[in-house]
Design an enzyme around this catalytic site. Structure first.
Site, PDB file in Angstrom:
ATOM      1  N   CYS A 133      34.995  16.169  -7.158  1.00 60.08           N
ATOM      2  CA  CYS A 133      35.033  17.002  -5.951  1.00 60.08           C
ATOM      3  C   CYS A 133      36.475  17.240  -5.514  1.00 60.08           C
ATOM      4  CB  CYS A 133      34.247  16.330  -4.823  1.00 60.08           C
ATOM      5  SG  CYS A 133      34.251  17.246  -3.277  1.00 60.08           S
ATOM      6  N   CYS A 136      36.984  17.180  -1.739  1.00 60.10           N
ATOM      7  CA  CYS A 136      37.000  15.813  -1.198  1.00 60.10           C
ATOM      8  C   CYS A 136      38.326  15.103  -1.479  1.00 60.10           C
ATOM      9  CB  CYS A 136      35.868  14.982  -1.809  1.00 60.10           C
ATOM     10  SG  CYS A 136      34.223  15.688  -1.664  1.00 60.10           S
ATOM     11  N   ASP A 137      38.824  15.225  -2.704  1.00 62.22           N
ATOM     12  CA  ASP A 137      39.901  14.349  -3.160  1.00 62.22           C
ATOM     13  C   ASP A 137      41.213  15.044  -3.503  1.00 62.22           C
ATOM     14  OD1 ASP A 137      38.105  12.200  -2.984  1.00 62.22           O
ATOM     15  OD2 ASP A 137      37.355  12.574  -5.006  1.00 62.22           O
TER      16      ASP A 137
END
Length: 317
Positions: A133, A136-137
């Protein structure tokens, strides 16, 4: 004997927990079933920086906060793996590996899982440089070099997204051309921070024990093996909806995703689906929470309508 509830929610991720909060707050009896710890993929996320209300919060901490809210109005948490749902019209029978539950409404929130490469080091460095992701990261790799594995829409869109954060992105694809939509390809090809390695498979993720330092590759045309140094490996080789127990209901599309309307209801009245188990573009905590709120409220309306209809039938008789 099956335990009876107004609502049974299958899955205790952010969507499922939100649905439990809304339904139980409406004074409905609610059971929330999960085969693992509540919170879902949040428990595998070190830091969440894109959920409103928190500049940054540890994934497990947000999961605990949501769980505390979800049971605050009486919802029960049940540990178990759901095997099947039987549509009995007014009620639905939910069979788990250890017991049976009966409910007027079922909300499916089982989510999806990322397809894995299945190569050495992938599991070991999960959360330590291996990610599925970018949203997300990606921020953790600012000014660093990362690789993206895959050639579909998700892989190339995420490569373009990462290019706005990191120093450089290398896309590794097992074929000689991308499968992404042409407009997405054009955008990536025009970005000088993205380069491509064709006809190549990742065979191993390597690191120093604490973080990713590179990926080993094999060219399937020349049989050449090499290593690409990188700080992160973002893997996008597909998603698998976790819908196997519900195939008998015929509420999924050809790829296994559950189809719903805008109110999260499936083709079967009284059965709803939310979160990553649905076919959709953005899979985030915030979107799952929104859908959970809708489904929890719709469960209340559905039950109220049926109760009113039952009272009307009794009075007429």
């Amino acid at each position: 004997m099956a335990k009876n509830y107004d609502v049974v929610i299958i899955g205790a991720g952010p969507g499922g927990m939100t649905a439990a909060l809304y339904a139980s707050r409406a004074n409905l009896s609610v059971a929330m079933i999960d085969r693992g710890i509540y919170g879902g993929q949040m428990n595998n996320t070190a830091s969440i920086e894109n959920y409103p209300g928190f500049k940054s919060i540890m994934g497990p901490d947000l999961a605990q906060n949501m769980y505390d809210s979800s049971i605050n109005f009486g919802a029960e948490y049940v540990y178990g793996a759901v095997q099947s749902i039987e549509d009995r019209g007014i009620t639905k029978l939910i069979k788990t590996d250890s017991e049976e539950l009966e409910a007027k409404v079922v909300i499916i929130a089982t989510g999806s899982e990322y397809k894995k490469l299945g190569v050495p080091g992938e599991k070991e460095y999960g959360g330590k440089g291996v990610s599925y992701c970018a949203v997300c990261d990606g921020a953790f790799f600012k000014n660093k070099h990362v690789v993206v594995v895959g050639g579909g829409d998700s892989a190339i869109e995420e490569a373009s997204y990462l290019a706005g954060i990191v120093d450089h992105v290398t896309v590794i694809h097992r074929r000689d051309q991308l499968r992404a939509q042409q407009v997405i390809q054009d955008r990536a090809f025009a970005n000088d921070k993205i380069d491509f390695v064709w006809n190549t498979n990742v065979t191993e993720v390597v690191g120093d024990g604490t973080k990713v330092t590179g990926v080993k590759t094999h060219n399937n045309q020349t049989d050449e093996d090499s290593t690409i140094e990188t700080s992160g490996a973002f893997i996008y080789v597909g998603l698998l909806p976790m819908t196997e127990p519900f195939q008998n209901l015929k509420i999924t599309d050809a790829d296994g995703w559950i189809k719903t309307d805008d109110q999260m209801e499936t083709a079967i009245p009284g059965i709803y689906a939310i979160g990553d188990v649905r076919q959709k573009e953005l899979r985030q905590v915030a979107t799952a929470v929104g859908e959970g709120g809708i489904a929890g409220q719709q469960a209340f309306k559905y039950i109220e309508a049926h109760n009113a209809q039952s009272k009307s039938s009794v009075s007429e008789s």
